[in-house]
Scaffold this active site. Structure first.
Site, mmCIF file in Angstrom:
data_model
loop_
_atom_site.group_PDB
_atom_site.id
_atom_site.type_symbol
_atom_site.label_atom_id
_atom_site.label_comp_id
_atom_site.label_asym_id
_atom_site.label_seq_id
_atom_site.Cartn_x
_atom_site.Cartn_y
_atom_site.Cartn_z
ATOM 1 N N ARG A 55 -6.170 -2.176 -17.154
ATOM 2 C CA ARG A 55 -6.187 -3.403 -16.340
ATOM 3 C C ARG A 55 -7.621 -3.585 -15.844
ATOM 4 O O ARG A 55 -8.109 -2.751 -15.083
ATOM 5 C CB ARG A 55 -5.237 -3.276 -15.151
ATOM 6 C CG ARG A 55 -3.761 -3.303 -15.526
ATOM 7 C CD ARG A 55 -2.901 -3.357 -14.255
ATOM 8 N NE ARG A 55 -1.521 -3.696 -14.551
ATOM 9 C CZ ARG A 55 -0.527 -2.791 -14.600
ATOM 10 N NH1 ARG A 55 -0.779 -1.527 -14.383
ATOM 11 N NH2 ARG A 55 0.711 -3.189 -14.858
ATOM 12 N N ARG A 97 -7.363 -4.766 -21.677
ATOM 13 C CA ARG A 97 -6.767 -6.088 -21.486
ATOM 14 C C ARG A 97 -7.775 -6.996 -20.799
ATOM 15 O O ARG A 97 -8.300 -6.641 -19.740
ATOM 16 C CB ARG A 97 -5.499 -5.993 -20.630
ATOM 17 C CG ARG A 97 -4.921 -7.378 -20.372
ATOM 18 C CD ARG A 97 -3.664 -7.323 -19.581
ATOM 19 N NE ARG A 97 -3.899 -7.043 -18.183
ATOM 20 C CZ ARG A 97 -2.930 -6.900 -17.292
ATOM 21 N NH1 ARG A 97 -1.670 -6.982 -17.666
ATOM 22 N NH2 ARG A 97 -3.212 -6.677 -16.028
ATOM 23 N N HIS A 101 0.818 -1.215 0.000
ATOM 24 C CA HIS A 101 0.000 0.000 0.000
ATOM 25 C C HIS A 101 0.848 1.260 0.000
ATOM 26 O O HIS A 101 0.503 2.251 -0.620
ATOM 27 C CB HIS A 101 -0.923 0.016 1.216
ATOM 28 C CG HIS A 101 -1.975 -1.018 1.131
ATOM 29 N ND1 HIS A 101 -2.055 -2.084 1.984
ATOM 30 C CD2 HIS A 101 -2.969 -1.166 0.237
ATOM 31 C CE1 HIS A 101 -3.062 -2.842 1.632
ATOM 32 N NE2 HIS A 101 -3.638 -2.307 0.585
ATOM 33 N N GLU A 122 4.651 -11.164 -22.886
ATOM 34 C CA GLU A 122 5.224 -11.108 -21.539
ATOM 35 C C GLU A 122 5.768 -12.458 -21.099
ATOM 36 O O GLU A 122 6.285 -12.602 -20.010
ATOM 37 C CB GLU A 122 4.201 -10.562 -20.535
ATOM 38 C CG GLU A 122 2.841 -11.203 -20.589
ATOM 39 C CD GLU A 122 1.819 -10.527 -19.687
ATOM 40 O OE1 GLU A 122 2.198 -9.722 -18.828
ATOM 41 O OE2 GLU A 122 0.626 -10.838 -19.830
ATOM 42 N N CYS A 130 3.957 -1.817 -22.322
ATOM 43 C CA CYS A 130 3.069 -1.331 -21.263
ATOM 44 C C CYS A 130 3.586 -1.735 -19.883
ATOM 45 O O CYS A 130 2.929 -1.486 -18.880
ATOM 46 C CB CYS A 130 1.640 -1.787 -21.481
ATOM 47 S SG CYS A 130 1.448 -3.569 -21.405
ATOM 48 N N ARG A 177 8.342 -11.659 -9.190
ATOM 49 C CA ARG A 177 8.325 -10.198 -9.147
ATOM 50 C C ARG A 177 7.872 -9.631 -7.812
ATOM 51 O O ARG A 177 8.004 -8.439 -7.568
ATOM 52 C CB ARG A 177 7.448 -9.647 -10.287
ATOM 53 C CG ARG A 177 6.008 -10.042 -10.198
ATOM 54 C CD ARG A 177 5.250 -9.736 -11.480
ATOM 55 N NE ARG A 177 4.548 -8.470 -11.435
ATOM 56 C CZ ARG A 177 3.743 -8.019 -12.387
ATOM 57 N NH1 ARG A 177 3.553 -8.739 -13.481
ATOM 58 N NH2 ARG A 177 3.124 -6.889 -12.288
ATOM 59 N N ASN A 198 7.077 -6.219 -17.098
ATOM 60 C CA ASN A 198 7.105 -6.671 -15.691
ATOM 61 C C ASN A 198 7.161 -8.196 -15.645
ATOM 62 O O ASN A 198 7.987 -8.792 -14.959
ATOM 63 C CB ASN A 198 5.856 -6.200 -14.941
ATOM 64 C CG ASN A 198 5.606 -4.713 -15.070
ATOM 65 O OD1 ASN A 198 6.529 -3.976 -15.408
ATOM 66 N ND2 ASN A 198 4.395 -4.272 -14.842
ATOM 67 N N ASP A 199 6.273 -8.822 -16.409
ATOM 68 C CA ASP A 199 6.282 -10.280 -16.414
ATOM 69 C C ASP A 199 7.399 -10.835 -17.289
ATOM 70 O O ASP A 199 8.002 -11.850 -16.954
ATOM 71 C CB ASP A 199 4.927 -10.817 -16.884
ATOM 72 C CG ASP A 199 3.928 -10.829 -15.741
ATOM 73 O OD1 ASP A 199 4.311 -11.278 -14.647
ATOM 74 O OD2 ASP A 199 2.797 -10.371 -15.918
HETATM 75 C C1 PEP Z 1 3.469 -6.555 -17.385
HETATM 76 O O1 PEP Z 1 3.553 -7.730 -17.045
HETATM 77 O O2 PEP Z 1 4.433 -5.871 -17.761
HETATM 78 C C2 PEP Z 1 2.170 -5.870 -17.343
HETATM 79 C C3 PEP Z 1 2.042 -4.638 -17.794
HETATM 80 O O3 PEP Z 1 1.129 -6.518 -16.778
HETATM 81 P P1 PEP Z 1 0.916 -6.659 -15.191
HETATM 82 O O4 PEP Z 1 1.898 -5.776 -14.505
HETATM 83 O O5 PEP Z 1 -0.510 -6.254 -14.961
HETATM 84 O O6 PEP Z 1 1.157 -8.115 -14.987
HETATM 85 MG MG MG Z 2 1.787 -8.922 -16.883
#
Ligand code: PEP
Ligand code: MG
Length: 550
Positions: free
Chosen positions: A269, A305, A162, A404, A475, A438, A427-428
């Protein structure tokens, strides 16, 4: 916690209903306050707290403790909350750690009401301060006077705690995962919090203070200048127009995105519709929710998405089996393909909400080609059903995928012909390429999207898309990282999608670059041995080009 034996359990318990009611009222007020300050999504945590107070298991345990162990109500509330907090903190993942904090928060509030005193003496700040804490509960954070808070620094928490979420939506500095020693500092100590580098300096000397004073002034100036031009397009010095859009999760985010100059949405999202509630949203509810968002953007593109449930996003009412490795499990599109009752209402709602707008549909967690065929087939079925139902919808929506999972990146040349666009989820892609969870705070040093292995995959994806005449965006968080922007531009990225607050600076950086220079920077970055080496190198390049980034 005062603990005393009681003799009359019934009379002791008679105090409970009114106290629960009062705590719920307080939480409702906090919800309204938070909604104004940080938006619906982040405020929802207080509604979740209200549901905890309505949870029959928690209330049942409190009642049992009073009747069977003959302890006073305050102690019973505390023990029950602690019991659930312990259970949650034994589960792996940041999500559960955060829920443990929530249960304790609710328990403490109820105890305060029973003792007829305000919940936690409000931390009153008389001058601008940095908050150092073990962890901050949602109640702490929302009650703080934001005009006095310069930043947060906590021992617990990770990227999705948070503290981090709130700091991000307020544009404040935050450093999480600090050593316990920060708690030994006395109030009024002089510290410097550097959110860019994740550092806290204690008792800085004059030279360091002067340096940071200058940097702070420069950062303020830069912010003002970038905001002043945020509604202008991002055109490089040599005339290339690049799209800069936002990642959002609700209407509040949509409004913030517009205010900060986003030219649409590169990632909507949709999980917000499914989380923190007791039943699945139906098609109509989803149509309303999506329409409210696309309306904010008019003709601008909005990439919706489809739900990316699973991994660290658990939806209790779906009763999904527990998995050993949820991030490697039935997540995102995998889950949707086996659960048409989840997937189809969402696709139909997206198609309907998109009518008259520039909505695009994107599937997350694509691993192999066949999944795309299956998803598109279901999308066609949804169109057919809508036709039969006599409902109007956007028949020609663009359909893209998130790249991803490394397999999708490696096979991008085969996937490009069957989609309209790619959006790279760094990110993934980072967690799967480097094999780092992560959400694990102990692996932060490995989990960098600047790792050359990740950058090379990104380049492959961009090249494959372009060979096939398709556009490609990023993204993941990387798109909004100032040091990544020259690299991504140099690789030919078409669309940068980021946290709305990052848009003005990203546009400013893009406007300060030339494509050939960015290409040179990207090529060199790909030859470097580590994420750190890449960042150091790009920082030097930006300095020599006199491009301000922080
Ligand atoms: C990602 O994985 O980079 C992504 C944008 O999706 P999320 O962070 O929602 O998994
Ligand atoms: Mg992702």
């Amino acid at each position: 916690m005062d603990r005393c034996p009681i003799t009359d359990a019934a009379s002791e318990l008679s105090r409970l209903p009114a106290a629960v009611e009062k705590a719920k009222q307080q939480l409702d007020e906090l919800f309204k306050k938070a909604r104004k300050e940080v938006g619906e999504k982040d405020a929802e945590i207080f509604q979740a707290h209200i549901s905890m107070l309505e949870d029959p298991e928690l209330i049942g345990m409190i009642e049992n403790l009073v009747t069977e162990q003959h302890i006073n109500l305050e102690a019973a509330v505390w023990d029950a909350a602690e019991h659930y907090a312990q259970l949650l903190s034994q589960l792996e993942g940041e999500y559960f750690q955060a829920r443990a904090v929530d249960v304790r928060d609710v328990g403490l509030r109820l105890v305060a009401v029973l003792q007829n005193r305000p919940f936690q003496p409000q931390l009153s700040l008389s001058k601008p301060s940095i908050i150092l804490a073990k962890d901050l509960t949602p109640s702490d954070t929302v009650q703080l006077d934001k005009t006095m808070v310069l930043g947060f620094c906590t021992v617990e928490g990770g990227e999705t705690s948070h503290t981090a979420i709130l700091a991000r939506s307020l544009g404040l500095a935050a450093v999480v995962g600090c050593p316990n020693e920060i708690l030994e500092l006395t109030d009024g100590s002089l510290v410097i919090l550097d959110g860019y580098q994740g550092k806290l300096y204690v008792d800085p000397d004059k030279a360091l203070l002067d340096e940071y004073e200058k940097r702070l002034e420069a950062a303020k100036g830069l912010k003002q200048r970038t905001l002043a031009r945020c509604h202008e397009p991002a055109v490089t010095k040599d005339g290339k127009r690049v799209e800069v859009v936002a990642n959002i999760g609700n209407v509040q985010g949509a409004k913030t995105a517009i205010q900060h100059g986003a030219e649409g949405v590169g990632l909507l999202r949709t999980e917000f519709l499914y989380l923190e509630r007791a039943t699945m949203p139906d098609e109509e509810e989803q149509v309303q929710a999506y329409r409210e968002i696309v309306k904010v953007f008019g003709k601008m593109p909005v990439v919706l998405r489809t739900s990316d449930i699973g991994g660290d996003k658990e939806i209790p009412y779906l009763n999904l089996p527990r998995e050993m490795n949820p991030f490697l499990g039935e997540r995102g599109l995998r889950l949707c393909l086996t659960n048409p009752q989840l997937f189809k209402p969402q696709l139909k709602a997206a198609l309907r909400a998109g009518e008259g707008f520039n909505l695009k549909i994107m599937f997350p967690m694509v691993t192999v080609e066949d999944e795309i065929h299956q998803a598109k087939q279901i999308l066609d079925q949804c169109k057919e059903e809508l036709r039969k139902e006599g409902k109007t919808f956007a028949a020609d929506v663009e359909v893209g995928i998130m790249v991803e999972v490394p397999s999708a990146a490696i096979m991008a040349d085969k996937l490009a012909p069957i989609v309209d666009f790619f959006s790279i989820g760094t990110n993934d892609l980072t967690q799967y390429t480097l094999a780092v969870d992560r959400t694990n705070p102990h692996l932060i040093h490995l989990a960098s999207a600047f790792a050359p292995a990740v950058l090379r995959l990104i380049r492959m994806v961009i090249d494959s898309a372009h060979t096939c005449g398709k556009w490609v965006g990023v993204c993941g968080e990387l798109a909004g990282e100032p040091l990544a922007i020259p690299i991504l531009l140099g690789m030919g990225l078409d669309e940068f999608s980021m946290n709305p607050i990052a848009v003005p600076l990203a546009k400013h950086i893009l406007r300060s670059l030339d494509v050939p220079i960015a290409k040179r920077i990207a090529e060199r970055a790909l030859t470097l041995p580590s994420a750190e080496a890449v960042k150091t190198y790009v920082r030097q390049e930006m300095q020599s080009l006199s491009i301000e980034i922080d």
